[in-house]
Motif scaffolding. Structure first.
Motif, PDB file in Angstrom:
ATOM      1  N   UNK A  49      19.727  -4.100 -39.411  1.00 23.74           N
ATOM      2  CA  UNK A  49      18.907  -4.694 -38.358  1.00 23.74           C
ATOM      3  C   UNK A  49      19.720  -5.027 -37.129  1.00 23.74           C
ATOM      4  N   UNK A  50      20.920  -5.574 -37.347  1.00 23.46           N
ATOM      5  CA  UNK A  50      21.812  -5.884 -36.230  1.00 23.46           C
ATOM      6  C   UNK A  50      22.189  -4.613 -35.477  1.00 23.46           C
ATOM      7  N   UNK A  51      22.524  -3.553 -36.231  1.00 25.23           N
ATOM      8  CA  UNK A  51      22.923  -2.293 -35.602  1.00 25.23           C
ATOM      9  C   UNK A  51      21.776  -1.679 -34.806  1.00 25.23           C
ATOM     10  N   UNK A  52      20.580  -1.714 -35.376  1.00 21.84           N
ATOM     11  CA  UNK A  52      19.423  -1.137 -34.682  1.00 21.84           C
ATOM     12  C   UNK A  52      19.166  -1.870 -33.373  1.00 21.84           C
ATOM     13  N   UNK A  53      19.155  -3.192 -33.438  1.00 17.68           N
ATOM     14  CA  UNK A  53      18.897  -3.988 -32.233  1.00 17.68           C
ATOM     15  C   UNK A  53      19.989  -3.780 -31.192  1.00 17.68           C
ATOM     16  N   UNK A  54      21.254  -3.852 -31.638  1.00 18.73           N
ATOM     17  CA  UNK A  54      22.366  -3.721 -30.694  1.00 18.73           C
ATOM     18  C   UNK A  54      22.424  -2.327 -30.068  1.00 18.73           C
ATOM     19  N   UNK A  55      22.213  -1.290 -30.870  1.00  9.24           N
ATOM     20  CA  UNK A  55      22.243   0.084 -30.348  1.00  9.24           C
ATOM     21  C   UNK A  55      21.093   0.332 -29.389  1.00  9.24           C
ATOM     22  N   UNK A  79      19.351  -1.919 -27.497  1.00 11.39           N
ATOM     23  CA  UNK A  79      19.414  -2.641 -26.221  1.00 11.39           C
ATOM     24  C   UNK A  79      20.604  -2.212 -25.376  1.00 11.39           C
ATOM     25  N   UNK A  80      21.668  -1.699 -26.016  1.00 11.33           N
ATOM     26  CA  UNK A  80      22.838  -1.265 -25.245  1.00 11.33           C
ATOM     27  C   UNK A  80      22.818   0.228 -24.950  1.00 11.33           C
ATOM     28  N   UNK A  81      22.052   0.996 -25.727  1.00 12.22           N
ATOM     29  CA  UNK A  81      22.039   2.441 -25.558  1.00 12.22           C
ATOM     30  C   UNK A  81      23.306   3.101 -26.064  1.00 12.22           C
ATOM     31  N   UNK A  82      24.081   2.367 -26.875  1.00 13.48           N
ATOM     32  CA  UNK A  82      25.345   2.892 -27.387  1.00 13.48           C
ATOM     33  C   UNK A  82      25.496   2.574 -28.858  1.00 13.48           C
ATOM     34  N   UNK A  83      25.602   3.617 -29.678  1.00 17.84           N
ATOM     35  CA  UNK A  83      25.875   3.413 -31.091  1.00 17.84           C
ATOM     36  C   UNK A  83      27.296   2.956 -31.319  1.00 17.84           C
ATOM     37  N   UNK A  84      28.223   3.398 -30.463  1.00 21.52           N
ATOM     38  CA  UNK A  84      29.624   2.996 -30.589  1.00 21.52           C
ATOM     39  C   UNK A  84      29.801   1.504 -30.344  1.00 21.52           C
ATOM     40  N   UNK A  85      29.220   0.999 -29.254  1.00 18.48           N
ATOM     41  CA  UNK A  85      29.391  -0.420 -28.925  1.00 18.48           C
ATOM     42  C   UNK A  85      28.884  -1.303 -30.056  1.00 18.48           C
ATOM     43  N   UNK A 116      25.168   3.898 -44.574  1.00 21.09           N
ATOM     44  CA  UNK A 116      23.867   3.793 -43.904  1.00 21.09           C
ATOM     45  C   UNK A 116      23.928   3.003 -42.608  1.00 21.09           C
ATOM     46  N   UNK A 117      24.792   1.983 -42.559  1.00 21.75           N
ATOM     47  CA  UNK A 117      24.919   1.186 -41.333  1.00 21.75           C
ATOM     48  C   UNK A 117      25.479   2.041 -40.204  1.00 21.75           C
ATOM     49  N   UNK A 118      26.485   2.856 -40.527  1.00 20.97           N
ATOM     50  CA  UNK A 118      27.063   3.746 -39.514  1.00 20.97           C
ATOM     51  C   UNK A 118      26.047   4.776 -39.017  1.00 20.97           C
ATOM     52  N   UNK A 119      25.303   5.356 -39.932  1.00 25.47           N
ATOM     53  CA  UNK A 119      24.298   6.347 -39.539  1.00 25.47           C
ATOM     54  C   UNK A 119      23.179   5.698 -38.731  1.00 25.47           C
ATOM     55  N   UNK A 120      22.780   4.503 -39.131  1.00 25.90           N
ATOM     56  CA  UNK A 120      21.691   3.810 -38.440  1.00 25.90           C
ATOM     57  C   UNK A 120      22.069   3.485 -36.994  1.00 25.90           C
ATOM     58  N   UNK A 121      23.359   3.204 -36.735  1.00 24.51           N
ATOM     59  CA  UNK A 121      23.792   2.909 -35.368  1.00 24.51           C
ATOM     60  C   UNK A 121      23.507   4.091 -34.439  1.00 24.51           C
ATOM     61  N   UNK A 122      23.793   5.302 -34.905  1.00 26.99           N
ATOM     62  CA  UNK A 122      23.505   6.491 -34.100  1.00 26.99           C
ATOM     63  C   UNK A 122      22.025   6.796 -34.009  1.00 26.99           C
ATOM     64  N   UNK A 123      21.311   6.567 -35.105  1.00 24.46           N
ATOM     65  CA  UNK A 123      19.865   6.796 -35.115  1.00 24.46           C
ATOM     66  C   UNK A 123      19.179   5.908 -34.083  1.00 24.46           C
TER      67      UNK A 123
END
Length: 462
Positions: free
Chosen positions: A367-373, A375-381, A407-414
């Motif tokens: 959930x944190x990764x989805x929200x952060x990615x 709103x920032x438009x960056x999976x890396x950040x 799954x957390x890493x993949x979700x960041x890019x998704x």
């Protein structure tokens, strides 16, 4: 409770600064330093211990966190990422990247069913993403090679754009910065993480996302055309369509260059032959040298080949400013979060929930990764900022780190593929003259499916 409040305020402040388009690395660094300074002021114990890390001054201890992170990152992870970027920029310069995409996309021209072609194009793009880890770079190439094909067989421009935006969603391969960081957290090589962790999960996820694209884009094109939201012009290549791409064409043999590092790393690993220990940076440098020699022999212009190789070192410097600095500053931010004690409190609370603690922890991290990615438009950040919490989170609930981290890493890019402000979304949508918001309205449902399938597949295969 004080620690949890500090964590929440820190995350909110970082999110606010990044959404307001402040420089992301410095935003992470400043918030991390503020948290560390607060804890240094109120804590009776020094923040750092040990002769090599502590400065014996509360003020300098806070700054020392940046020094410690820089030393840790630059020696291994940062060097790998910089060399990968240099290799990628060099291949762009000599035209090898474009040659690979041209060859890979050729079989798609024989598929005449619009949405079958779209589904296959997505799968092909996700495969090519293993060798071209840049989401924007891959998107531009696919707009050049695949987008006209999709339009010519009957897909709408918005459906084609949505497909191309999601081609880099899973962020796969040992050349991905997020993958390298995950492998480091799991104490395995990037190739082992790719083969043992990503591939089983990715195969199922790619099939699910491709199928979702097939049915959803077909349904939406039909519905929007009937309602008047789309017109016949939206199914045609507009007259001013132009892809500004500086990559030149190159001999077809150059198409092998992007694949060589993956092949080399696979051969000299536990999967084939482990007699030689070939690190990622060594493999990339070997392939750079080989590509240079072939280019020299083919062009018979040593001076020109030497000029081209400058792009390798320029690429190393470019990614330091954009990605490596982000990792270092994200590390300082994570140190600040940990110093408050709030993270430990949250992790212990999840660990105390017998039977469900692991699942709750995973869902919270996703959930944190989805929200952060988003709103920032960056999976890396997003991933760099919070990934350091994964080993502790996994250990606290008795999980293998890969089950938690993959799954957390993949979700960041998704999640990045669902953001209207992501670089790939803006770039691809602009070329096609489509609104980024209209594009992500078409990417969100397939990416939701991808999120659920990747999490479920991690439990099954890891």
């Amino acid at each position: 409770m004080f620690g949890i409040i500090c964590v929440l305020l820190g995350v909110i402040l970082v999110g606010f600064l990044i959404v307001k388009r402040y420089y992301a690395p410095w935003s992470l660094f400043l918030v991390g330093i503020i948290l560390l300074a607060v804890m240094a002021t109120i804590s009776p114990e020094p923040l750092l211990h040990g002769a090599k890390s502590a400065t014996k001054s509360a003020f300098f201890d806070v700054i020392q966190y940046f020094t410690n992170q820089s030393k840790s990152i630059l020696v291994g992870l940062g060097l790998n990422i910089m060399i990968i970027s240099g290799f990628a920029d060099y291949l762009d310069k000599i035209g090898a990247t474009r040659s690979m995409v041209e060859i890979a996309a050729k079989p798609l021209s024989y598929v005449k069913s619009p949405y079958l072609l779209l589904a296959l194009a997505y799968a092909l793009g996700q495969l090519i993403n293993v060798f071209i880890p840049s989401a924007v770079g891959l998107g531009v190439l696919m707009m050049l090679m695949v987008y006209p094909l999709l339009i010519s067989v009957g897909c709408s421009n918005v459906a084609a754009v949505a497909c191309i935006i999601t081609m880099s969603a899973l962020d796969l391969g040992p050349a991905s910065a997020n993958s390298i960081l995950t492998a480091k957290l799991a104490s395995i090589s990037p190739m082992e993480y790719f083969v043992d962790g990503q591939i089983p999960v990715a195969i199922v996820t790619v099939i699910a996302v491709a199928a979702t694209h097939f049915f959803y884009q077909k349904f939406m094109d039909k519905r929007d055309l009937a309602s008047g939201k789309l017109t016949a012009k939206d199914f045609e290549l507009h007259s001013e369509f132009e892809v500004k791409d500086e990559r030149k064409s190159a001999p077809k043999i150059y198409a092998l260059f992007p694949v060589l590092p993956i092949v080399l790393l696979f051969i000299f690993s536990k999967f084939v032959y482990s007699g030689y220990r070939v690190e990622l940076a060594t493999a990339m440098m070997t392939c750079t040298l080989f590509s240079f020699l072939v280019d020299c022999l083919y062009t018979r212009n040593f001076r020109k080949s030497c000029e081209n190789i400058k792009s390798f070192f320029s690429g190393m410097g470019r990614v330091f400013a954009s990605t490596v600095s982000l990792i270092i500053c994200a590390g300082v931010f994570a140190d600040g979060l940990k110093a408050t004690g709030g993270i430990t409190t949250i992790i212990n609370a999840a660990a105390s929930m017998e039977g469900t603690g692991g699942m709750i922890m995973l869902l919270v991290m996703c959930g944190i990764m989805i929200l952060a990615s988003f709103v920032t438009g960056s999976g890396n950040a997003a991933f760099f900022a919070f990934s350091s919490l994964l080993p502790t989170a996994a250990k606290s609930v008795g999980w293998d780190i890969l089950v938690m981290a993959c799954p957390v890493q993949l979700v960041a890019g998704i999640a990045r593929s669902m953001s209207p402000i992501a670089g790939v979304t803006i770039s691809v949508a602009k070329i096609a003259n489509v609104s980024p918001f209209a594009a992500v309205a078409r990417t969100i449902p397939p990416m939701i499916v991808g999120t659920m399938v990747s999490i479920a597949a991690s439990f099954v295969f890891l």
